[in-house]
Design a protein around this motif. Structure first.
Motif, PDB file in Angstrom:
ATOM      1  N   ASP A   7      -4.132  -3.940 -13.936  1.00 18.62           N
ATOM      2  CA  ASP A   7      -5.026  -3.006 -13.124  1.00 18.62           C
ATOM      3  C   ASP A   7      -4.920  -2.939 -11.672  1.00 18.62           C
ATOM      4  OD1 ASP A   7      -5.980  -2.195 -15.664  1.00 18.62           O
ATOM      5  OD2 ASP A   7      -7.764  -2.925 -15.412  1.00 18.62           O
ATOM      6  N   LEU A   8      -4.948  -1.918 -11.000  1.00 16.77           N
ATOM      7  CA  LEU A   8      -4.812  -1.905  -9.469  1.00 16.77           C
ATOM      8  C   LEU A   8      -6.133  -2.510  -8.675  1.00 16.77           C
ATOM      9  CD1 LEU A   8      -2.787  -0.774  -7.688  1.00 16.77           C
ATOM     10  CD2 LEU A   8      -4.035   1.322  -7.419  1.00 16.77           C
ATOM     11  N   PHE A   9      -5.585  -3.507  -7.920  1.00 17.31           N
ATOM     12  CA  PHE A   9      -6.572  -4.258  -7.096  1.00 17.31           C
ATOM     13  C   PHE A   9      -7.386  -5.333  -8.055  1.00 17.31           C
ATOM     14  CE2 PHE A   9      -6.423  -0.168  -4.769  1.00 17.31           C
ATOM     15  CZ  PHE A   9      -5.721  -0.408  -3.913  1.00 17.31           C
ATOM     16  N   TYR A  10      -6.956  -5.585  -9.056  1.00 16.65           N
ATOM     17  CA  TYR A  10      -7.691  -6.683  -9.810  1.00 16.65           C
ATOM     18  C   TYR A  10      -6.766  -7.990  -9.709  1.00 16.65           C
ATOM     19  CZ  TYR A  10      -9.721  -9.156 -13.607  1.00 16.65           C
ATOM     20  OH  TYR A  10     -10.470 -10.181 -14.611  1.00 16.65           O
ATOM     21  N   GLN A  11      -7.394  -9.071  -9.419  1.00 17.15           N
ATOM     22  CA  GLN A  11      -7.183 -10.382  -9.241  1.00 17.15           C
ATOM     23  C   GLN A  11      -7.802 -11.441 -10.099  1.00 17.15           C
ATOM     24  OE1 GLN A  11      -8.640 -10.157  -5.032  1.00 17.15           O
ATOM     25  NE2 GLN A  11      -6.421 -10.248  -4.249  1.00 17.15           N
TER      26      GLN A  11
ATOM     27  N   VAL B 248       1.081  -1.220   0.006  1.00 21.92           N
ATOM     28  CA  VAL B 248      -0.008   0.018  -0.047  1.00 21.92           C
ATOM     29  C   VAL B 248       1.057   1.184  -0.045  1.00 21.92           C
ATOM     30  CG1 VAL B 248      -1.656   1.325   1.522  1.00 21.92           C
ATOM     31  CG2 VAL B 248      -1.775  -0.986   1.144  1.00 21.92           C
ATOM     32  N   LEU B 249       1.783   1.258   0.830  1.00 20.47           N
ATOM     33  CA  LEU B 249       2.937   2.402   0.839  1.00 20.47           C
ATOM     34  C   LEU B 249       3.512   2.810  -0.602  1.00 20.47           C
ATOM     35  CD1 LEU B 249       4.684   1.781   4.363  1.00 20.47           C
ATOM     36  CD2 LEU B 249       2.637   3.598   3.517  1.00 20.47           C
ATOM     37  N   THR B 250       3.906   1.373  -1.200  1.00 15.00           N
ATOM     38  CA  THR B 250       4.357   1.614  -2.555  1.00 15.00           C
ATOM     39  C   THR B 250       3.650   2.070  -3.521  1.00 15.00           C
ATOM     40  OG1 THR B 250       5.976  -0.495  -2.161  1.00 15.00           O
ATOM     41  CG2 THR B 250       5.837   0.156  -4.270  1.00 15.00           C
ATOM     42  N   VAL B 251       2.473   1.786  -3.498  1.00 14.03           N
ATOM     43  CA  VAL B 251       1.368   2.336  -4.411  1.00 14.03           C
ATOM     44  C   VAL B 251       1.207   3.754  -4.224  1.00 14.03           C
ATOM     45  CG1 VAL B 251      -1.304   2.350  -4.965  1.00 14.03           C
ATOM     46  CG2 VAL B 251       0.042   0.128  -4.495  1.00 14.03           C
TER      47      VAL B 251
ATOM     48  N   ASP C 152     -11.905 -16.288  -6.157  1.00 13.75           N
ATOM     49  CA  ASP C 152     -12.618 -17.208  -5.207  1.00 13.75           C
ATOM     50  C   ASP C 152     -11.695 -18.799  -5.368  1.00 13.75           C
ATOM     51  OD1 ASP C 152     -12.921 -17.369  -7.955  1.00 13.75           O
ATOM     52  OD2 ASP C 152     -15.028 -18.426  -7.639  1.00 13.75           O
ATOM     53  N   LYS C 153     -10.786 -18.789  -6.474  1.00 16.09           N
ATOM     54  CA  LYS C 153     -10.221 -20.231  -6.470  1.00 16.09           C
ATOM     55  C   LYS C 153      -8.724 -20.089  -6.052  1.00 16.09           C
ATOM     56  CE  LYS C 153     -12.399 -21.453 -10.947  1.00 16.09           C
ATOM     57  NZ  LYS C 153     -12.056 -21.756 -12.194  1.00 16.09           N
ATOM     58  N   TYR C 154      -8.082 -18.732  -5.970  1.00 18.67           N
ATOM     59  CA  TYR C 154      -6.758 -18.721  -5.520  1.00 18.67           C
ATOM     60  C   TYR C 154      -6.608 -17.680  -4.408  1.00 18.67           C
ATOM     61  CZ  TYR C 154      -6.380 -20.685 -10.248  1.00 18.67           C
ATOM     62  OH  TYR C 154      -6.696 -21.554 -11.297  1.00 18.67           O
ATOM     63  N   GLU C 155      -6.840 -18.145  -3.046  1.00 22.44           N
ATOM     64  CA  GLU C 155      -6.812 -17.667  -2.060  1.00 22.44           C
ATOM     65  C   GLU C 155      -5.397 -16.961  -1.640  1.00 22.44           C
ATOM     66  OE1 GLU C 155      -9.198 -16.030  -0.239  1.00 22.44           O
ATOM     67  OE2 GLU C 155     -10.591 -16.685  -1.694  1.00 22.44           O
ATOM     68  N   GLN C 156      -4.467 -17.610  -2.491  1.00 17.14           N
ATOM     69  CA  GLN C 156      -2.959 -17.267  -1.850  1.00 17.14           C
ATOM     70  C   GLN C 156      -2.503 -15.926  -2.562  1.00 17.14           C
ATOM     71  OE1 GLN C 156      -3.854 -19.093  -4.253  1.00 17.14           O
ATOM     72  NE2 GLN C 156      -2.436 -19.566  -5.796  1.00 17.14           N
ATOM     73  N   GLN C 157      -3.579 -15.234  -3.286  1.00 19.53           N
ATOM     74  CA  GLN C 157      -3.216 -13.877  -3.870  1.00 19.53           C
ATOM     75  C   GLN C 157      -3.213 -12.966  -2.676  1.00 19.53           C
ATOM     76  OE1 GLN C 157      -5.074 -13.163  -7.832  1.00 19.53           O
ATOM     77  NE2 GLN C 157      -6.536 -14.514  -6.956  1.00 19.53           N
ATOM     78  N   GLY C 158      -2.523 -11.690  -2.949  1.00 17.11           N
ATOM     79  CA  GLY C 158      -2.605 -10.759  -1.793  1.00 17.11           C
ATOM     80  C   GLY C 158      -3.671  -9.737  -2.226  1.00 17.11           C
ATOM     81  N   ILE C 159      -3.413  -8.569  -2.551  1.00 13.14           N
ATOM     82  CA  ILE C 159      -4.707  -7.501  -2.740  1.00 13.14           C
ATOM     83  C   ILE C 159      -4.858  -7.023  -3.989  1.00 13.14           C
ATOM     84  CG2 ILE C 159      -4.760  -6.921  -0.143  1.00 13.14           C
ATOM     85  CD1 ILE C 159      -3.308  -4.403  -1.296  1.00 13.14           C
ATOM     86  N   GLY C 160      -3.708  -7.721  -4.910  1.00 15.44           N
ATOM     87  CA  GLY C 160      -4.057  -7.387  -6.345  1.00 15.44           C
ATOM     88  C   GLY C 160      -3.297  -6.112  -6.709  1.00 15.44           C
ATOM     89  N   VAL C 161      -2.092  -6.056  -6.164  1.00 21.01           N
ATOM     90  CA  VAL C 161      -1.192  -4.632  -6.503  1.00 21.01           C
ATOM     91  C   VAL C 161       0.038  -5.100  -7.044  1.00 21.01           C
ATOM     92  CG1 VAL C 161      -2.511  -3.348  -4.960  1.00 21.01           C
ATOM     93  CG2 VAL C 161      -0.359  -4.161  -4.145  1.00 21.01           C
TER      94      VAL C 161
END
Length: 208
Positions: A153-157, A35-38, A161-170
């Motif tokens: 795109d920012l926050f896009y994942q 978030v700080l990097t963004v 629902d299938k890949y819960e190991q993702q972060g927040i999409g940044v």
């Protein structure tokens, strides 16, 4: 005797809880840093840092740093990282920490979507018509064609629902912004069931 067994079981439970808490803390710290990097990118701080501290960078060291930083994550998922790069290739003008961060994010992404136990991620570097190109190829599930235009795109994942190991999409959004600050570009080739290849292209400095 029974008490000793129960105590041992409690110890195992405590260790599991401590391990879970540690992983949760690490994940929270990573989210905060993302978030700080963004924020730094959006206010122009990342570009200012690039302009103030840019210098000639040997990308082989950035590759080594990124691979080392992802080694534990890869081992925990049974994923092998293979590097295919010449011993010497042209340097670029850039910020070494930012470039290492880009490669780390691409490796992190590739490992997350690789099949466990036996998956392989290949990092390949080459010099091509005035550009240094570094690709990160995985053997994962691939990306549906319709979703490829949106993955940066920012926050896009993809399939959250299938890949819960993702972060927040940044991660990929940050990688693209940092590459563009360096005057480069990032591209992706992917096929559902056939893995994905992300390629960073950076302008190389003239030899001599």
């Amino acid at each position: 005797r029974q008490m000793c067994i129960r105590d041992s079981l409690y110890d195992e439970e405590e260790q599991a809880l401590l391990s879970l808490a540690s992983r949760g803390g690490e994940r929270l710290e990573k989210l905060i840093m993302d978030v700080l990097t963004v924020a730094n990118i959006e206010v122009g701080e990342a570009r200012r840092l690039f302009e103030a501290e840019k210098r000639e960078v040997d990308l082989s060291f950035c590759i080594e740093d990124a691979v080392a930083s992802c080694a534990r994550q890869a081992a925990s998922r049974g994923v092998t990282i293979r590097v295919d790069a010449p011993e010497r290739f042209p340097v670029v003008m850039g910020h070494p920490e930012q470039l290492a961060d880009v490669l780390h994010r691409l490796l992190d992404n590739a490992i997350k979507f690789s099949p466990q136990t036996g998956g392989q991620v290949v990092v390949r570097a080459r010099d091509e018509d005035g550009w240094v190109k570094i690709s990160v190829k995985d053997e994962g599930v691939g990306i549906p064609k319709a979703e490829i235009p949106r993955i940066f795109d920012l926050f896009y994942q993809v399939d959250r629902d299938k890949y819960e190991q993702q972060g927040i999409g940044v991660g990929l959004a940050i990688a693209r912004e940092l590459v563009e600050i360096h005057g480069g570009r990032i591209e992706v080739e992917s096929e559902v069931g056939g893995g994905s290849t992300f390629t960073v292209a950076l302008p190389s400095l003239p030899v001599g």
